[in-house]
Design a protein around this motif. Structure first.
Motif, PDB file in Angstrom:
ATOM      1  N   SER A  37     -22.672  -9.790   0.437  1.00  0.00           N
ATOM      2  CA  SER A  37     -21.814  -9.968  -0.789  1.00  0.00           C
ATOM      3  C   SER A  37     -21.341  -8.710  -1.334  1.00  0.00           C
ATOM      4  CB  SER A  37     -22.649 -10.600  -1.799  1.00  0.00           C
ATOM      5  OG  SER A  37     -23.899  -9.998  -1.946  1.00  0.00           O
ATOM      6  N   ASP A  38     -21.517  -7.686  -0.639  1.00  0.00           N
ATOM      7  CA  ASP A  38     -21.023  -6.394  -0.928  1.00  0.00           C
ATOM      8  C   ASP A  38     -19.344  -6.340  -0.956  1.00  0.00           C
ATOM      9  OD1 ASP A  38     -23.476  -5.008  -1.383  1.00  0.00           O
ATOM     10  OD2 ASP A  38     -23.587  -4.312   0.764  1.00  0.00           O
ATOM     11  N   LYS A  39     -18.941  -5.490  -1.704  1.00  0.00           N
ATOM     12  CA  LYS A  39     -17.357  -5.370  -1.518  1.00  0.00           C
ATOM     13  C   LYS A  39     -17.061  -4.298  -1.108  1.00  0.00           C
ATOM     14  CE  LYS A  39     -17.875  -8.848  -4.848  1.00  0.00           C
ATOM     15  NZ  LYS A  39     -17.939  -8.515  -6.127  1.00  0.00           N
ATOM     16  N   ASN A  40     -16.420  -4.079   0.102  1.00  0.00           N
ATOM     17  CA  ASN A  40     -16.035  -3.098   1.027  1.00  0.00           C
ATOM     18  C   ASN A  40     -14.583  -2.544   0.684  1.00  0.00           C
ATOM     19  OD1 ASN A  40     -15.053  -1.353   3.349  1.00  0.00           O
ATOM     20  ND2 ASN A  40     -17.145  -1.836   4.007  1.00  0.00           N
ATOM     21  N   TYR A  41     -14.148  -1.394   0.664  1.00  0.00           N
ATOM     22  CA  TYR A  41     -12.855  -0.777   0.213  1.00  0.00           C
ATOM     23  C   TYR A  41     -11.701  -1.302   1.186  1.00  0.00           C
ATOM     24  CZ  TYR A  41     -12.048   2.615   3.589  1.00  0.00           C
ATOM     25  OH  TYR A  41     -11.984   3.397   4.942  1.00  0.00           O
ATOM     26  N   TRP A  42     -11.873  -1.320   2.441  1.00  0.00           N
ATOM     27  CA  TRP A  42     -10.880  -1.630   3.392  1.00  0.00           C
ATOM     28  C   TRP A  42     -10.592  -3.247   3.430  1.00  0.00           C
ATOM     29  CZ3 TRP A  42     -11.488  -4.977   7.352  1.00  0.00           C
ATOM     30  CH2 TRP A  42     -13.051  -5.049   8.124  1.00  0.00           C
ATOM     31  N   VAL A  43     -11.581  -4.199   3.318  1.00  0.00           N
ATOM     32  CA  VAL A  43     -11.337  -5.260   3.035  1.00  0.00           C
ATOM     33  C   VAL A  43     -10.417  -5.717   1.919  1.00  0.00           C
ATOM     34  CG1 VAL A  43     -12.285  -7.952   2.601  1.00  0.00           C
ATOM     35  CG2 VAL A  43     -13.793  -6.168   3.915  1.00  0.00           C
ATOM     36  N   MET A  44     -10.331  -4.954   1.068  1.00  0.00           N
ATOM     37  CA  MET A  44      -9.501  -5.122  -0.242  1.00  0.00           C
ATOM     38  C   MET A  44      -8.240  -4.806   0.068  1.00  0.00           C
ATOM     39  SD  MET A  44     -11.723  -6.575  -2.314  1.00  0.00           S
ATOM     40  CE  MET A  44     -13.572  -6.661  -2.339  1.00  0.00           C
ATOM     41  N   ALA A  45      -8.206  -3.641   0.689  1.00  0.00           N
ATOM     42  CA  ALA A  45      -6.860  -2.958   1.124  1.00  0.00           C
ATOM     43  C   ALA A  45      -6.096  -3.978   2.215  1.00  0.00           C
ATOM     44  CB  ALA A  45      -6.976  -1.708   1.825  1.00  0.00           C
ATOM     45  N   GLU A  46      -6.694  -4.499   3.156  1.00  0.00           N
ATOM     46  CA  GLU A  46      -6.238  -5.324   4.215  1.00  0.00           C
ATOM     47  C   GLU A  46      -5.772  -6.635   3.520  1.00  0.00           C
ATOM     48  OE1 GLU A  46      -5.497  -4.400   7.373  1.00  0.00           O
ATOM     49  OE2 GLU A  46      -6.429  -2.460   6.877  1.00  0.00           O
ATOM     50  N   ALA A  47      -6.546  -7.166   2.578  1.00  0.00           N
ATOM     51  CA  ALA A  47      -6.157  -8.243   1.656  1.00  0.00           C
ATOM     52  C   ALA A  47      -4.965  -8.051   0.766  1.00  0.00           C
ATOM     53  CB  ALA A  47      -7.196  -8.775   1.232  1.00  0.00           C
ATOM     54  N   ILE A  48      -4.681  -6.952   0.402  1.00  0.00           N
ATOM     55  CA  ILE A  48      -3.697  -6.457  -0.520  1.00  0.00           C
ATOM     56  C   ILE A  48      -2.376  -6.690   0.502  1.00  0.00           C
ATOM     57  CG2 ILE A  48      -2.486  -4.720  -1.441  1.00  0.00           C
ATOM     58  CD1 ILE A  48      -5.036  -3.898  -2.955  1.00  0.00           C
ATOM     59  N   SER A  49      -2.451  -6.135   1.760  1.00  0.00           N
ATOM     60  CA  SER A  49      -1.341  -5.948   2.617  1.00  0.00           C
ATOM     61  C   SER A  49      -0.956  -7.416   2.906  1.00  0.00           C
ATOM     62  CB  SER A  49      -1.772  -5.195   3.904  1.00  0.00           C
ATOM     63  OG  SER A  49      -0.659  -5.273   4.769  1.00  0.00           O
ATOM     64  N   ALA A  50      -2.139  -8.261   3.435  1.00  0.00           N
ATOM     65  CA  ALA A  50      -1.905  -9.658   3.873  1.00  0.00           C
ATOM     66  C   ALA A  50      -1.203 -10.555   2.695  1.00  0.00           C
ATOM     67  CB  ALA A  50      -3.325 -10.419   4.274  1.00  0.00           C
TER      68      ALA A  50
END
Length: 123
Positions: A37-50
């Motif tokens: 349930s952590d929030k990782n910066y690269w997950v957010m960045a890749e989701a922004i791109s997607a």
């Protein structure tokens, strides 16, 4: 590929978006149970791109809404507005474990690439 990308994004969003604190959880299992349930910066960045790529390719404004939610979340919790860079990892309530940022040589690779992909798809 577009249909599969939409399916994967929708699945990740419905299973992975934290409706209480915002942000996408770090990991789901192969049977789609939350395992981190952590929030990782690269997950957010890749989701922004997607989200931006899907918004342009499908002309579905729901992806722009997801993009806005993601970017606003990152702006509020992950971006260091004083010194620059993105913090690496937050807990499920968006609290930092440390002030550590992207390690060398990956320094902000994911956030920069996400912004680049959005600019690229809009031109």
């Amino acid at each position: 590929m577009k249909e599969k990308a939409e399916e994967l994004f929708h699945k990740a969003w419905t299973k992975g978006w934290d409706t209480k604190f915002g942000g996408l959880y770090f990991a789901l299992s192969s049977i789609e149970d939350l395992i981190d349930s952590d929030k990782n910066y690269w997950v957010m960045a890749e989701a922004i791109s997607a989200a931006s790529l899907l918004a342009v390719k499908t002309k579905n404004n729901q992806y722009w809404k997801a993009y806005d939610l993601l970017f606003n979340y990152c702006w509020k919790y992950l971006i260091d507005h004083q010194h620059g860079g993105w913090y690496q990892l937050l807990n499920n309530e968006n609290k930092m474990y440390s002030d550590e940022k992207s390690p060398v040589p990956k320094t902000d690779y994911h956030p920069v690439a996400a912004c680049y992909q959005t600019i690229r798809v809009l031109t």
